[in-house]
Motif scaffolding. Structure first.
Motif, PDB file in Angstrom:
ATOM      1  N   TRP A 100       0.844  -1.190   0.000  1.00  0.00           N
ATOM      2  CA  TRP A 100       0.000   0.000   0.000  1.00  0.00           C
ATOM      3  C   TRP A 100       0.876   1.235   0.000  1.00  0.00           C
ATOM      4  CZ3 TRP A 100      -2.314  -1.557   5.332  1.00  0.00           C
ATOM      5  CH2 TRP A 100      -1.504  -1.127   6.374  1.00  0.00           C
ATOM      6  N   ASP A 101       0.280   2.328  -0.342  1.00  0.00           N
ATOM      7  CA  ASP A 101       1.001   3.596  -0.378  1.00  0.00           C
ATOM      8  C   ASP A 101       0.628   4.345   0.894  1.00  0.00           C
ATOM      9  OD1 ASP A 101       0.967   6.560  -2.432  1.00  0.00           O
ATOM     10  OD2 ASP A 101       2.536   5.708  -1.199  1.00  0.00           O
ATOM     11  N   VAL A 137      -2.564 -10.275  -3.085  1.00  0.00           N
ATOM     12  CA  VAL A 137      -2.042  -9.657  -4.303  1.00  0.00           C
ATOM     13  C   VAL A 137      -1.071  -8.559  -3.904  1.00  0.00           C
ATOM     14  CG1 VAL A 137      -2.627  -8.419  -6.405  1.00  0.00           C
ATOM     15  CG2 VAL A 137      -4.169 -10.174  -5.522  1.00  0.00           C
ATOM     16  N   ASN A 138       0.070  -8.527  -4.546  1.00  0.00           N
ATOM     17  CA  ASN A 138       1.074  -7.527  -4.207  1.00  0.00           C
ATOM     18  C   ASN A 138       1.343  -6.653  -5.427  1.00  0.00           C
ATOM     19  OD1 ASN A 138       3.057  -6.037  -3.032  1.00  0.00           O
ATOM     20  ND2 ASN A 138       4.611  -7.645  -3.067  1.00  0.00           N
ATOM     21  N   CYS A 164      -5.940   3.412  -9.349  1.00  0.00           N
ATOM     22  CA  CYS A 164      -6.191   2.036  -8.928  1.00  0.00           C
ATOM     23  C   CYS A 164      -4.869   1.281  -8.994  1.00  0.00           C
ATOM     24  CB  CYS A 164      -7.247   1.366  -9.810  1.00  0.00           C
ATOM     25  SG  CYS A 164      -6.720   1.087 -11.510  1.00  0.00           S
ATOM     26  N   MET A 165      -4.864   0.072  -8.443  1.00  0.00           N
ATOM     27  CA  MET A 165      -3.657  -0.751  -8.462  1.00  0.00           C
ATOM     28  C   MET A 165      -3.834  -2.022  -9.279  1.00  0.00           C
ATOM     29  SD  MET A 165      -2.435  -0.395  -4.505  1.00  0.00           S
ATOM     30  CE  MET A 165      -2.334   1.220  -3.715  1.00  0.00           C
ATOM     31  N   GLY A 166      -5.069  -2.259  -9.756  1.00  0.00           N
ATOM     32  CA  GLY A 166      -5.339  -3.462 -10.536  1.00  0.00           C
ATOM     33  C   GLY A 166      -5.565  -3.158 -11.999  1.00  0.00           C
ATOM     34  N   ARG A 167      -5.937  -4.188 -12.753  1.00  0.00           N
ATOM     35  CA  ARG A 167      -6.160  -4.064 -14.191  1.00  0.00           C
ATOM     36  C   ARG A 167      -7.618  -3.749 -14.486  1.00  0.00           C
ATOM     37  NH1 ARG A 167      -4.937  -9.675 -16.466  1.00  0.00           N
ATOM     38  NH2 ARG A 167      -5.675  -8.635 -18.370  1.00  0.00           N
ATOM     39  N   ILE A 168      -7.846  -3.124 -15.639  1.00  0.00           N
ATOM     40  CA  ILE A 168      -9.203  -2.971 -16.157  1.00  0.00           C
ATOM     41  C   ILE A 168      -9.527  -4.240 -16.938  1.00  0.00           C
ATOM     42  CG2 ILE A 168     -10.710  -1.657 -17.702  1.00  0.00           C
ATOM     43  CD1 ILE A 168      -9.003   0.806 -17.119  1.00  0.00           C
ATOM     44  N   THR A 181      -7.266  -5.272  -5.628  1.00  0.00           N
ATOM     45  CA  THR A 181      -5.989  -5.824  -5.188  1.00  0.00           C
ATOM     46  C   THR A 181      -5.963  -6.164  -3.702  1.00  0.00           C
ATOM     47  OG1 THR A 181      -5.139  -3.576  -4.884  1.00  0.00           O
ATOM     48  CG2 THR A 181      -4.703  -4.638  -6.994  1.00  0.00           C
ATOM     49  N   LEU A 182      -7.047  -5.890  -2.985  1.00  0.00           N
ATOM     50  CA  LEU A 182      -7.071  -6.226  -1.559  1.00  0.00           C
ATOM     51  C   LEU A 182      -7.434  -7.682  -1.314  1.00  0.00           C
ATOM     52  CD1 LEU A 182      -8.780  -3.102   0.062  1.00  0.00           C
ATOM     53  CD2 LEU A 182      -6.396  -3.494  -0.513  1.00  0.00           C
ATOM     54  N   GLU A 183      -8.023  -8.318  -2.317  1.00  0.00           N
ATOM     55  CA  GLU A 183      -8.389  -9.726  -2.155  1.00  0.00           C
ATOM     56  C   GLU A 183      -8.257 -10.424  -3.492  1.00  0.00           C
ATOM     57  OE1 GLU A 183     -12.057 -12.514  -0.500  1.00  0.00           O
ATOM     58  OE2 GLU A 183     -11.925 -10.394   0.013  1.00  0.00           O
TER      59      GLU A 183
END
Length: 420
Positions: A100-101, A137-138, A164-168, A181-183
């Motif tokens: 996380w940031d 997920v990292n 966001c940190m994940g993909r579309i 990305t949290l789960e």
């Protein structure tokens, strides 16, 4: 006694003057209001519908009547029908040393600037997590969600002020599906314009290179998320989620053999989803009709090569293929039941072998292409001219696979459908 009478008379005079001033002010205000021409609600709606989507967001808060108009399902539907296609993509803004940031002063994960919307921060609030998370997920990067507008021979990059940190994974009617990305395996549905967001139930987990997602609008109303994945036996399984329901439904996948690879993102057209099963040398497409959720195999008019694409154009399914060294042909499929392609156009000017079809505009006879160096070209069917699109300063250069076709809208998956 005389002084008392004078005081009372003076007080009465002051009260009378105050009352008179109030009446004059009211009359003046009424005259000003009467001088403003009355605009019918339909006229106001017709003006508002022509505003850019960013202006509409601000205009909601001008007054209650405007808010009521802009939030109405009819207005949202009409706005969607007027929306032109754009390319939505993720641009890295920060490399993360941790999952996380963390802002050390706030002590809250995913801290953003006040005007920036963070998907992870919103998910964190929705989950009401009050303990240290141990994510599966990292993510490596934090991404800014942006979009590219191609019009009038220019490309312009704009920002949703969202990260966001994940993909579309999929897009439809202004809604996008993004990795949470949290789960591990969890997805989020959101509208990047309105910033409305909700979590989706967990489905079948498979590596991303062995699966494909598609979000579609149903004729009966609402949205479906379709998930294809390759199982342990190398056959394709399928599950469907009706947005708003709590669980996925398993359905029969394609029964006509193995699919070696999912190819490119699926295309929604003529009431069905369409996949090219292989990147190169594919002789057919895999089609799933949305209403009955059945799979079909439709032969292509010619073998698809690496730079060929299927795409939606003017409510039809098109196959854009490189016929010869300097020719690009456009084939059209009118319906799934016919399974008959018609060659409707051949582009024989300005063709480059490596041009990859991007999309057709909705309201102009123009087709955009992506070159291998990230340059964008436009073919105008009326002028029969291929021209290179001018890139504005600071504009992000697309690469194949880094974008998703999208429209900006006010649509919600909870919007009540209006009959035509």
């Amino acid at each position: 006694m005389e002084k008392t009478c004078k005081s009372m008379s003076l007080l009465k005079l002051v009260e009378e003057r105050a009352s008179m001033k109030k009446k004059l002010d009211e009359q003046k205000q009424k005259q000003q209001l009467d001088s403003v021409p009355y605009l019918p609600k339909d006229c106001v709606s017709n003006i508002l519908i022509r505003l850019p989507i960013e202006s509409l967001q601000r205009s909601r808060f001008v007054c209650k009547p405007w808010y009521s108009i802009i939030k109405s399902p009819t207005f949202i539907r009409d706005n969607l029908h007027r929306a032109e296609k754009v390319l939505i993509f993720l641009s890295p803004v920060k490399r993360l040393s941790r999952w996380w940031d963390q802002d050390s002063d706030s002590g809250f994960p995913f801290h953003e600037n006040p005007n920036t919307f963070s998907v992870e921060s919103k998910v964190f609030e929705l989950k009401s997590v009050h303990m240290l998370l141990q994510p599966l997920v990292n993510p490596t990067f934090k991404y800014a969600i942006k979009f590219m507008v191609l019009e009038d021979g220019k490309s312009t990059t704009r920002d949703y002020n969202a990260t966001c940190m994940g993909r579309i994974r999929a897009s439809c009617d202004g809604l996008i599906v993004v990795d949470n990305t949290l789960e591990k395996g969890e997805l989020v549905i959101m509208n990047p314009v309105t910033r409305e967001l909700n979590l989706l139930p967990l489905g079948t987990l498979y590596p991303s290179h062995d699966e494909s997602y598609a979000l579609v609008c149903c004729d009966a109303g609402g949205y479906k998320l379709v998930h294809l994945f390759r199982d342990e036996s190398q056959f394709i399984g399928c599950e469907v989620l009706k947005i708003g329901e709590k669980s996925w439904r398993d359905i029969d996948g394609p029964s006509f053999g193995l699919i070696k690879w999912f190819g490119y993102d699926p295309v929604f057209a003529i009431g069905a989803l369409h996949w090219v099963p292989e990147v190169d040398h594919s002789e057919y497409i895999v089609t799933m009709t949305i209403e009955d959720e059945k799979f079909h195999k439709i032969m292509l008019p010619k073998t698809s090569r690496f730079n060929d694409r299927i795409m939606e154009a003017y409510e039809r399914l098109c196959f854009v293929t490189h016929e010869e060294m300097n020719e690009i042909s456009i084939w059209v499929l009118g319906s799934v039941s016919e399974e008959a392609w018609t060659k409707t156009y051949t582009i024989a000017v300005g063709c480059i072998r490596d041009l990859i079809p991007l999309y057709f505009l909705r309201f102009k006879w123009e087709l955009y292409f992506l070159d291998k160096d990230g340059s964008v070209f436009c073919f105008d069917f009326e002028d029969q001219h291929m021209k290179k699109v001018t890139t504005t300063e600071g504009c992000f250069k697309l690469a194949n696979g880094e974008y998703t076709l999208h429209v900006n809208s006010l649509v919600s998956w909870q919007t009540i459908d209006i009959e035509e």
